[in-house]
Design an enzyme around this catalytic site. Structure first.
Site, mmCIF file in Angstrom:
data_model
loop_
_atom_site.group_PDB
_atom_site.id
_atom_site.type_symbol
_atom_site.label_atom_id
_atom_site.label_comp_id
_atom_site.label_asym_id
_atom_site.label_seq_id
_atom_site.Cartn_x
_atom_site.Cartn_y
_atom_site.Cartn_z
ATOM 1 N N ASP A 56 -14.082 -19.411 -78.079
ATOM 2 C CA ASP A 56 -12.920 -19.750 -78.905
ATOM 3 C C ASP A 56 -13.077 -19.293 -80.351
ATOM 4 O OD1 ASP A 56 -11.712 -20.899 -76.744
ATOM 5 O OD2 ASP A 56 -11.651 -22.937 -77.550
ATOM 6 N N ARG A 107 -15.807 -31.724 -67.835
ATOM 7 C CA ARG A 107 -16.448 -30.926 -68.892
ATOM 8 C C ARG A 107 -17.853 -31.437 -69.200
ATOM 9 N NH1 ARG A 107 -12.713 -27.840 -71.899
ATOM 10 N NH2 ARG A 107 -14.152 -27.865 -73.646
ATOM 11 N N GLU A 142 -26.280 -27.481 -82.478
ATOM 12 C CA GLU A 142 -25.000 -28.159 -82.215
ATOM 13 C C GLU A 142 -24.780 -29.254 -83.259
ATOM 14 O OE1 GLU A 142 -22.211 -28.182 -80.306
ATOM 15 O OE2 GLU A 142 -21.721 -30.151 -81.139
ATOM 16 N N GLN A 143 -23.548 -29.328 -83.754
ATOM 17 C CA GLN A 143 -23.288 -30.305 -84.816
ATOM 18 C C GLN A 143 -23.318 -31.761 -84.342
ATOM 19 O OE1 GLN A 143 -19.390 -29.643 -86.466
ATOM 20 N NE2 GLN A 143 -18.327 -30.064 -84.557
ATOM 21 N N TYR A 188 -5.670 -31.542 -61.005
ATOM 22 C CA TYR A 188 -6.652 -30.931 -60.104
ATOM 23 C C TYR A 188 -7.857 -31.863 -59.973
ATOM 24 C CZ TYR A 188 -8.620 -28.904 -64.480
ATOM 25 O OH TYR A 188 -9.114 -28.706 -65.743
HETATM 26 C C1 LIG Z 1 -5.613 -28.857 -72.884
HETATM 27 C C2 LIG Z 1 -6.647 -27.796 -72.667
HETATM 28 C C3 LIG Z 1 -7.039 -27.504 -71.366
HETATM 29 C C4 LIG Z 1 -7.983 -26.498 -71.138
HETATM 30 N N1 LIG Z 1 -8.289 -26.199 -69.843
HETATM 31 C C5 LIG Z 1 -9.123 -25.176 -69.599
HETATM 32 C C6 LIG Z 1 -9.419 -24.790 -68.259
HETATM 33 O O1 LIG Z 1 -8.957 -25.403 -67.294
HETATM 34 N N2 LIG Z 1 -10.233 -23.703 -68.061
HETATM 35 C C7 LIG Z 1 -10.775 -23.019 -69.115
HETATM 36 O O2 LIG Z 1 -11.490 -22.011 -68.864
HETATM 37 N N3 LIG Z 1 -10.539 -23.374 -70.382
HETATM 38 C C8 LIG Z 1 -9.732 -24.427 -70.661
HETATM 39 N N4 LIG Z 1 -9.472 -24.769 -71.943
HETATM 40 C C9 LIG Z 1 -10.116 -24.034 -73.025
HETATM 41 C C10 LIG Z 1 -11.605 -24.320 -73.158
HETATM 42 O O3 LIG Z 1 -11.848 -25.688 -73.274
HETATM 43 C C11 LIG Z 1 -12.212 -23.617 -74.359
HETATM 44 O O4 LIG Z 1 -11.728 -22.314 -74.416
HETATM 45 C C12 LIG Z 1 -13.722 -23.584 -74.194
HETATM 46 O O5 LIG Z 1 -14.242 -24.885 -74.312
HETATM 47 C C13 LIG Z 1 -14.351 -22.662 -75.257
HETATM 48 O O6 LIG Z 1 -15.716 -22.829 -75.330
HETATM 49 P P1 LIG Z 1 -16.455 -22.586 -76.701
HETATM 50 O O7 LIG Z 1 -17.901 -22.814 -76.411
HETATM 51 O O8 LIG Z 1 -16.040 -21.309 -77.308
HETATM 52 O O9 LIG Z 1 -15.922 -23.715 -77.665
HETATM 53 P P2 LIG Z 1 -16.124 -25.284 -77.587
HETATM 54 O O10 LIG Z 1 -16.234 -25.738 -76.178
HETATM 55 O O11 LIG Z 1 -15.098 -25.867 -78.465
HETATM 56 O O12 LIG Z 1 -17.565 -25.513 -78.237
HETATM 57 C C14 LIG Z 1 -17.843 -25.314 -79.603
HETATM 58 C C15 LIG Z 1 -19.071 -26.149 -79.937
HETATM 59 O O13 LIG Z 1 -19.462 -25.839 -81.258
HETATM 60 C C16 LIG Z 1 -19.747 -27.031 -81.955
HETATM 61 N N5 LIG Z 1 -19.533 -26.768 -83.367
HETATM 62 C C17 LIG Z 1 -18.351 -26.575 -84.012
HETATM 63 N N6 LIG Z 1 -18.554 -26.337 -85.320
HETATM 64 C C18 LIG Z 1 -19.890 -26.367 -85.517
HETATM 65 C C19 LIG Z 1 -20.719 -26.194 -86.659
HETATM 66 N N7 LIG Z 1 -20.196 -25.944 -87.884
HETATM 67 N N8 LIG Z 1 -22.074 -26.280 -86.513
HETATM 68 C C20 LIG Z 1 -22.635 -26.524 -85.287
HETATM 69 N N9 LIG Z 1 -21.873 -26.734 -84.164
HETATM 70 C C21 LIG Z 1 -20.534 -26.641 -84.288
HETATM 71 C C22 LIG Z 1 -18.766 -28.035 -81.372
HETATM 72 O O14 LIG Z 1 -19.186 -29.368 -81.599
HETATM 73 C C23 LIG Z 1 -18.775 -27.644 -79.907
HETATM 74 O O15 LIG Z 1 -19.806 -28.305 -79.189
HETATM 75 C C24 LIG Z 1 -8.559 -25.777 -72.227
HETATM 76 C C25 LIG Z 1 -8.192 -26.075 -73.515
HETATM 77 C C26 LIG Z 1 -7.230 -27.072 -73.758
HETATM 78 C C27 LIG Z 1 -6.830 -27.380 -75.170
#
Ligand SMILES: Cc1cc2nc3c(=O)[nH]c(=O)nc-3n(C[C@H](O)[C@H](O)[C@H](O)COP(=O)(O)OP(=O)(O)OC[C@H]3O[C@@H](n4cnc5c(N)ncnc54)[C@H](O)[C@@H]3O)c2cc1C
Length: 398
Positions: free
Chosen positions: A293, A106, A35-36, A211
């Site tokens: 994402d 979160r 993790e960064q 919520y």
């Molecule tokens: C306003 C808003 C409300 C939301 N509400 C909801 C909800 O109610 N329910 C829901 O299911 N989703 C919700 N989402 C979406 C949800 O937050 C994301 O889809 C979810 O967090 C995706 O998880 P992820 O692990 O793919 O990405 P992230 O949670 O973004 O995690 C990515 C991780 O990778 C790390 N990282 C990035 N680049 C690097 C790198 N180069 N090297 C090492 N580490 C790195 C980051 O620091 C981070 O910790 C919402 C989004 C928004 C914008």
């Protein structure tokens, strides 16, 4: 004796990366998460988790922790017109009536996922900057000079994924025209607030959502508002730009007085511009695949981004459970095939729902009927269990 089972490097310690690490460890696989950030944590806001992912959190043993630290969302949850007139109730159960929908802070969800992993699995302070394919392995490099090599790499590095570029030229982010003001308020400050309800108010071009989090001790709020071209240019995809509480209050002035009462208590808020991407034609190349994402950034209008990243993780771990090192590239393609259609459907469903929420319908009764009818779509979303399909995909590989 040579290792038969793959070891796995995960880049990104967000909800997706940490969940897939848990699911892989449950199957006895060796993982490390890079993790960064210097420490794990999340900006202070909520995430809504629904039955389609909660069943997987339960499978990896985290059901009790979610129950304890989340806030179960009640079936009296509702949509309203901007002035508080009821539109419809909100679907929070699957079609069997199982209510496993929670609001979670979160930071709490990240903490639960990280603490369930064996010590030493998560390494913070590692920002991935490069990727290299080697004979039978994959290697990532980090800004601090470290490298990590494994039989495969999972890019769970979020919407700005660095690893995505090593799979396919990334589609450009698409701006929705909307920004979200997000934050939390202590429930004791708004004593008359219903503790367990998910509530959404819909007005012209804007909507407001609340919520509960942490057993109802916190209220999560999100105000979705349109921005002009100039503001759009100024804003980057960001989770944590500070927002002005007074600007937020002005956006919702004249709405249901309950919103005004709540917003009076807001001292800090974050503002993020909402982007998604077109579904990507590929997530996998050789021993590198994407998850969450990084693979399928979506708008928040179905509350599914985190839920879909958990589904991804469960699918991938199920397919890899009995996979050999040699079979990894085929297994990763099977994972992508399994997940692509579903996540593309949720991505487009989230866009459509955002348009529905913020629409300028001449006849609001039409919009309200669509909102009420949307319960059927949500039931289908929540009924989905990715595990049987993933087991079948794994069988086909063996
Ligand atoms: C306003 C808003 C409300 C939301 N509400 C909801 C909800 O109610 N329910 C829901 O299911 N989703 C919700 N989402 C979406 C949800 O937050 C994301 O889809 C979810 O967090 C995706 O998880 P992820 O692990 O793919 O990405 P992230 O949670 O973004 O995690 C990515 C991780 O990778 C790390 N990282 C990035 N680049 C690097 C790198 N180069 N090297 C090492 N580490 C790195 C980051 O620091 C981070 O910790 C919402 C989004 C928004 C914008």
């Amino acid at each position: 004796m040579s290792r038969a089972r793959p070891n796995i490097v995960i880049v990104g310690g967000g909800i997706g990366g940490l969940f897939v690490a848990n699911a892989l460890v449950t199957h006895g696989l060796e993982v490390s998460v890079y993790e960064q950030a210097p420490a794990l944590g999340e900006v202070g806001a909520g995430v809504y988790i629904t039955p389609n992912s909660v069943r997987h959190l339960q499978r990896v043993g985290l059901g009790p922790a979610v129950e304890k630290r989340g806030a179960k969302v009640g079936e009296n949850s509702a949509y309203y017109r901007y002035d508080g007139r009821l539109i419809a109730s909100v679907q929070v159960t699957d079609s069997m009536g199982w209510n496993a929908t929670y609001g979670m802070h979160r930071a709490d969800l990240v903490d639960i996922l990280a603490n369930a992993l064996p010590a030493g699995v998560v390494r913070t302070g590692h920002r991935c900057t490069g990727f290299e394919r080697r004979e039978g392995t994959a290697r990532v490099s980090f800004a601090n000079g470290a490298v990590a090599e494994g039989d495969m790499v999972i890019g769970a590095d979020g919407i700005h994924s660095v690893l995505r570029a090593f799979v396919f030229p990334p589609p450009r982010p698409v701006f929705s025209g909307t920004v979200a003001y997000r934050g939390v308020i202590r429930a004791e400050l708004v004593t008359e607030w219903p503790a367990e309800r998910w509530e959404m108010w819909l007005g012209k071009g804007k909507h407001f959502l609340t919520y509960p989090l942490r057993s109802g001790s916190l209220i999560n709020f999100v105000g979705f508002v349109p921005v002009d071209e100039k503001t759009k240019e100024e804003m980057k995809e960001s989770w944590s730009a500070p927002g002005d509480p007074d600007a937020l209050r002005r956006e919702f002035a004249g709405w249901d007085p309950r919103i005004g009462t709540l917003l009076k208590q807001v001292e800090t808020t974050f503002r993020s511009a909402l982007h998604d991407r077109e579904p990507s034609p590929a997530w996998t190349k050789g021993r590198l695949t994407l998850l969450g994402d990084a693979a399928h950034a979506m708008l928040p209008h179905l509350g599914q981004g985190a839920n879909q990243s958990i589904e991804d993780g469960m699918a991938l771990a199920t397919i890899l459970a009995n996979c050999t090192r040699e079979a990894v590239p085929g297994a990763l393609l099977a994972y992508e095939r399994l997940r692509r259609e579903r996540t593309a459907k949720v991505q487009s469903g989230a866009r459509e729902n955002g348009l529905r929420y913020d629409s300028f319908h001449a006849d609001l009764n039409v919009r309200d009927a669509e909102i009420a009818g949307h319960a059927a779509f949500r039931k289908g979303l929540y009924d989905h269990d990715v595990v049987p399909e993933a087991r079948a995909a794994a069988m086909e590989l063996s």
